[in-house]
Design an enzyme around this catalytic site. Sequence first.
Site, PDB file in Angstrom:
ATOM      1  N   LYS A   1       0.825  -1.219   0.000  1.00  0.00           N
ATOM      2  CA  LYS A   1       0.000   0.000   0.000  1.00  0.00           C
ATOM      3  C   LYS A   1       0.859   1.270   0.000  1.00  0.00           C
ATOM      4  CE  LYS A   1      -3.958  -2.227   2.303  1.00  0.00           C
ATOM      5  NZ  LYS A   1      -4.950  -2.092   3.417  1.00  0.00           N
TER       6      LYS A   1
ATOM      7  N   TYR B   1     -12.626  -1.800  -3.295  1.00  0.00           N
ATOM      8  CA  TYR B   1     -13.104  -1.876  -1.909  1.00  0.00           C
ATOM      9  C   TYR B   1     -14.626  -1.712  -1.807  1.00  0.00           C
ATOM     10  CZ  TYR B   1      -8.361  -1.986  -0.015  1.00  0.00           C
ATOM     11  OH  TYR B   1      -7.080  -2.356   0.329  1.00  0.00           O
TER      12      TYR B   1
ATOM     13  N   ASN C   1      -1.976   0.401   6.609  1.00  0.00           N
ATOM     14  CA  ASN C   1      -1.438  -0.813   7.230  1.00  0.00           C
ATOM     15  C   ASN C   1      -0.567  -1.662   6.303  1.00  0.00           C
ATOM     16  OD1 ASN C   1      -3.460  -1.796   5.675  1.00  0.00           O
ATOM     17  ND2 ASN C   1      -4.665  -2.706   7.323  1.00  0.00           N
TER      18      ASN C   1
ATOM     19  N   HIS D   1      -2.153  -5.390   1.625  1.00  0.00           N
ATOM     20  CA  HIS D   1      -3.453  -6.053   1.489  1.00  0.00           C
ATOM     21  C   HIS D   1      -3.205  -7.547   1.318  1.00  0.00           C
ATOM     22  CE1 HIS D   1      -7.465  -7.037   0.023  1.00  0.00           C
ATOM     23  NE2 HIS D   1      -6.874  -7.770  -0.911  1.00  0.00           N
TER      24      HIS D   1
ATOM     25  N   GLU E   1      -9.823 -10.554  -7.120  1.00  0.00           N
ATOM     26  CA  GLU E   1      -8.903  -9.424  -6.964  1.00  0.00           C
ATOM     27  C   GLU E   1      -7.723  -9.527  -7.922  1.00  0.00           C
ATOM     28  OE1 GLU E   1     -10.084  -8.820  -2.252  1.00  0.00           O
ATOM     29  OE2 GLU E   1      -8.070  -9.510  -2.755  1.00  0.00           O
TER      30      GLU E   1
HETATM   31  N1  UDP Z   1      -9.602  -0.083   7.382  1.00  0.00           N
HETATM   32  C1  UDP Z   1      -9.647   1.160   7.985  1.00  0.00           C
HETATM   33  N2  UDP Z   1     -10.287   1.268   9.204  1.00  0.00           N
HETATM   34  C2  UDP Z   1     -10.888   0.216   9.821  1.00  0.00           C
HETATM   35  C3  UDP Z   1     -10.839  -1.051   9.192  1.00  0.00           C
HETATM   36  C4  UDP Z   1     -10.192  -1.167   7.971  1.00  0.00           C
HETATM   37  O1  UDP Z   1      -9.123   2.131   7.454  1.00  0.00           O
HETATM   38  O2  UDP Z   1     -11.458   0.379  10.911  1.00  0.00           O
HETATM   39  C5  UDP Z   1      -8.923  -0.215   6.083  1.00  0.00           C
HETATM   40  C6  UDP Z   1      -7.561  -0.900   6.214  1.00  0.00           C
HETATM   41  O3  UDP Z   1      -6.677  -0.315   5.259  1.00  0.00           O
HETATM   42  C7  UDP Z   1      -7.905  -2.327   5.855  1.00  0.00           C
HETATM   43  C8  UDP Z   1      -8.950  -2.141   4.759  1.00  0.00           C
HETATM   44  O4  UDP Z   1      -9.712  -1.020   5.210  1.00  0.00           O
HETATM   45  O5  UDP Z   1      -6.764  -3.052   5.424  1.00  0.00           O
HETATM   46  C9  UDP Z   1      -9.864  -3.310   4.520  1.00  0.00           C
HETATM   47  O6  UDP Z   1     -10.458  -3.688   5.751  1.00  0.00           O
HETATM   48  P1  UDP Z   1     -10.575  -5.225   6.165  1.00  0.00           P
HETATM   49  O7  UDP Z   1     -11.479  -5.283   7.356  1.00  0.00           O
HETATM   50  O8  UDP Z   1     -10.929  -6.030   4.971  1.00  0.00           O
HETATM   51  O9  UDP Z   1      -9.097  -5.564   6.669  1.00  0.00           O
HETATM   52  P2  UDP Z   1      -7.965  -6.488   6.012  1.00  0.00           P
HETATM   53  O10 UDP Z   1      -8.652  -7.632   5.304  1.00  0.00           O
HETATM   54  O11 UDP Z   1      -7.177  -5.609   5.071  1.00  0.00           O
HETATM   55  O12 UDP Z   1      -7.130  -6.955   7.170  1.00  0.00           O
HETATM   56 MG    MG Z   2     -10.155  -7.619   3.901  1.00  0.00          MG
END
Ligand code: UDP
Ligand code: MG
Length: 139
Positions: free
Chosen positions: A11, A51, A114, A117, A128
Amino acid sequence: MATNRTFTMIKPDAVAKNAIGGILKMINDAGFRIVAMKYTKLSTEQAGAFYEVHKERPFYGELVEYMTSGPIVAAILEKDNAVEDFRTLIGATNPAEAAEGTIRKIYATDISANAVHGSDSDENAEIEGNFHFAADEKH
Ligand code: UDP
Ligand code: MG
Protein backbone atom coordinates in the site's frame (compact mmCIF):
# COMPACT_ATOMS: atom_id res chain seq x y z
CA MET A 1 -5.09 -23.47 -9.11
CA ALA A 2 -7.08 -20.76 -7.32
CA THR A 3 -6.65 -22.45 -3.95
CA ASN A 4 -2.87 -22.03 -4.25
CA ARG A 5 -2.93 -18.32 -5.02
CA THR A 6 -3.56 -15.07 -3.23
CA PHE A 7 -3.50 -11.41 -4.19
CA THR A 8 -1.59 -8.64 -2.41
CA MET A 9 -0.93 -4.95 -2.64
CA ILE A 10 1.95 -3.11 -1.02
CA LYS A 11 0.00 0.00 0.00
CA PRO A 12 0.99 3.68 -0.42
CA ASP A 13 2.36 4.09 3.13
CA ALA A 14 4.80 1.20 2.68
CA VAL A 15 5.87 2.36 -0.77
CA ALA A 16 6.46 5.87 0.65
CA LYS A 17 8.60 4.35 3.45
CA ASN A 18 10.80 2.64 0.83
CA ALA A 19 9.68 -0.74 2.20
CA ILE A 20 8.94 -2.50 -1.12
CA GLY A 21 12.21 -4.45 -1.02
CA GLY A 22 11.85 -5.43 2.63
CA ILE A 23 8.28 -6.61 2.19
CA LEU A 24 9.02 -8.56 -1.00
CA LYS A 25 11.93 -10.25 0.80
CA MET A 26 9.62 -11.33 3.63
CA ILE A 27 7.13 -12.64 1.04
CA ASN A 28 9.80 -14.61 -0.83
CA ASP A 29 11.41 -15.89 2.40
CA ALA A 30 7.99 -17.22 3.48
CA GLY A 31 7.90 -19.38 0.35
CA PHE A 32 5.60 -17.40 -1.95
CA ARG A 33 6.38 -17.29 -5.67
CA ILE A 34 5.43 -14.12 -7.56
CA VAL A 35 3.09 -15.02 -10.44
CA ALA A 36 2.34 -11.44 -11.56
CA MET A 37 3.49 -8.03 -10.33
CA LYS A 38 3.10 -4.37 -11.22
CA TYR A 39 4.01 -0.96 -9.82
CA THR A 40 1.02 1.30 -10.41
CA LYS A 41 -1.22 4.01 -8.99
CA LEU A 42 -4.93 3.41 -8.47
CA SER A 43 -7.54 5.87 -9.76
CA THR A 44 -10.42 6.83 -7.48
CA GLU A 45 -12.67 4.64 -9.65
CA GLN A 46 -10.35 1.62 -9.31
CA ALA A 47 -9.88 1.96 -5.54
CA GLY A 48 -13.61 2.53 -5.05
CA ALA A 49 -14.44 -0.58 -7.06
CA PHE A 50 -11.77 -2.72 -5.40
CA TYR A 51 -13.10 -1.88 -1.91
CA GLU A 52 -16.79 -1.83 -2.97
CA VAL A 53 -17.53 -4.48 -0.30
CA HIS A 54 -16.70 -1.82 2.34
CA LYS A 55 -18.90 0.87 0.75
CA GLU A 56 -21.22 1.18 3.75
CA ARG A 57 -18.41 1.23 6.32
CA PRO A 58 -17.57 4.61 7.91
CA PHE A 59 -13.93 4.42 6.76
CA TYR A 60 -14.72 3.81 3.05
CA GLY A 61 -14.13 7.40 1.87
CA GLU A 62 -10.85 7.71 3.76
CA LEU A 63 -9.76 4.29 2.56
CA VAL A 64 -10.29 5.19 -1.10
CA GLU A 65 -8.50 8.52 -0.59
CA TYR A 66 -5.58 6.80 1.13
CA MET A 67 -5.28 4.02 -1.48
CA THR A 68 -5.05 6.64 -4.25
CA SER A 69 -2.57 8.86 -2.36
CA GLY A 70 0.50 7.31 -3.97
CA PRO A 71 1.80 4.36 -5.97
CA ILE A 72 1.28 0.75 -4.91
CA VAL A 73 2.67 -2.66 -5.90
CA ALA A 74 0.03 -5.23 -6.90
CA ALA A 75 0.97 -8.91 -7.10
CA ILE A 76 -0.42 -12.43 -7.37
CA LEU A 77 1.37 -14.92 -5.12
CA GLU A 78 1.50 -18.71 -5.27
CA LYS A 79 2.13 -21.19 -2.46
CA ASP A 80 0.34 -24.13 -0.89
CA ASN A 81 -2.45 -22.75 1.33
CA ALA A 82 -1.66 -19.27 -0.04
CA VAL A 83 -4.63 -17.27 1.31
CA GLU A 84 -4.40 -18.45 4.91
CA ASP A 85 -0.60 -18.49 5.08
CA PHE A 86 -0.41 -14.97 3.65
CA ARG A 87 -2.95 -13.63 6.17
CA THR A 88 -0.75 -15.14 8.90
CA LEU A 89 2.35 -13.49 7.38
CA ILE A 90 0.75 -10.02 7.23
CA GLY A 91 -0.87 -10.06 10.69
CA ALA A 92 -3.97 -8.33 12.05
CA THR A 93 -5.62 -5.38 10.28
CA ASN A 94 -4.69 -3.12 13.19
CA PRO A 95 -0.87 -3.23 13.52
CA ALA A 96 -1.23 -2.59 17.25
CA GLU A 97 -2.80 -6.07 17.41
CA ALA A 98 -0.53 -7.73 14.84
CA ALA A 99 1.76 -10.53 16.01
CA GLU A 100 5.51 -9.98 16.33
CA GLY A 101 7.38 -10.65 13.10
CA THR A 102 4.40 -10.02 10.82
CA ILE A 103 4.62 -7.58 7.90
CA ARG A 104 2.06 -5.21 9.43
CA LYS A 105 3.76 -5.27 12.84
CA ILE A 106 7.04 -4.30 11.20
CA TYR A 107 5.90 -1.88 8.49
CA ALA A 108 2.33 -0.60 9.10
CA THR A 109 1.61 2.90 10.38
CA ASP A 110 -1.94 2.44 11.70
CA ILE A 111 -5.22 0.56 11.07
CA SER A 112 -5.81 2.46 7.83
CA ALA A 113 -2.27 2.81 6.48
CA ASN A 114 -1.44 -0.81 7.23
CA ALA A 115 1.27 -1.54 4.64
CA VAL A 116 -0.26 -4.50 2.78
CA HIS A 117 -3.45 -6.05 1.49
CA GLY A 118 -4.09 -9.79 1.54
CA SER A 119 -7.14 -11.57 0.08
CA ASP A 120 -9.47 -13.14 2.64
CA SER A 121 -10.69 -16.15 0.61
CA ASP A 122 -9.81 -18.20 -2.46
CA GLU A 123 -12.80 -16.71 -4.25
CA ASN A 124 -11.73 -13.12 -3.51
CA ALA A 125 -8.11 -13.91 -4.39
CA GLU A 126 -9.23 -14.87 -7.87
CA ILE A 127 -11.56 -11.85 -8.25
CA GLU A 128 -8.90 -9.42 -6.96
CA GLY A 129 -6.12 -10.92 -9.09
CA ASN A 130 -8.32 -10.67 -12.17
CA PHE A 131 -9.16 -7.06 -11.27
CA HIS A 132 -5.50 -6.10 -11.68
CA PHE A 133 -4.08 -8.60 -14.18
CA ALA A 134 -5.07 -10.09 -17.52
CA ALA A 135 -4.62 -13.85 -18.04
CA ASP A 136 -1.45 -13.36 -20.13
CA GLU A 137 0.18 -11.27 -17.35
CA LYS A 138 0.26 -14.25 -14.96
CA HIS A 139 3.37 -16.43 -15.27
N1 UDP B 1 -9.60 -0.08 7.38
C1 UDP B 1 -9.65 1.16 7.98
N2 UDP B 1 -10.29 1.27 9.20
C2 UDP B 1 -10.89 0.22 9.82
C3 UDP B 1 -10.84 -1.05 9.19
C4 UDP B 1 -10.19 -1.17 7.97
O1 UDP B 1 -9.12 2.13 7.45
O2 UDP B 1 -11.46 0.38 10.91
C5 UDP B 1 -8.92 -0.22 6.08
C6 UDP B 1 -7.56 -0.90 6.21
O3 UDP B 1 -6.68 -0.32 5.26
C7 UDP B 1 -7.90 -2.33 5.85
C8 UDP B 1 -8.95 -2.14 4.76
O4 UDP B 1 -9.71 -1.02 5.21
O5 UDP B 1 -6.76 -3.05 5.42
C9 UDP B 1 -9.86 -3.31 4.52
O6 UDP B 1 -10.46 -3.69 5.75
P1 UDP B 1 -10.58 -5.22 6.16
O7 UDP B 1 -11.48 -5.28 7.36
O8 UDP B 1 -10.93 -6.03 4.97
O9 UDP B 1 -9.10 -5.56 6.67
P2 UDP B 1 -7.97 -6.49 6.01
O10 UDP B 1 -8.65 -7.63 5.30
O11 UDP B 1 -7.18 -5.61 5.07
O12 UDP B 1 -7.13 -6.95 7.17
MG1 MG C 1 -10.16 -7.62 3.90
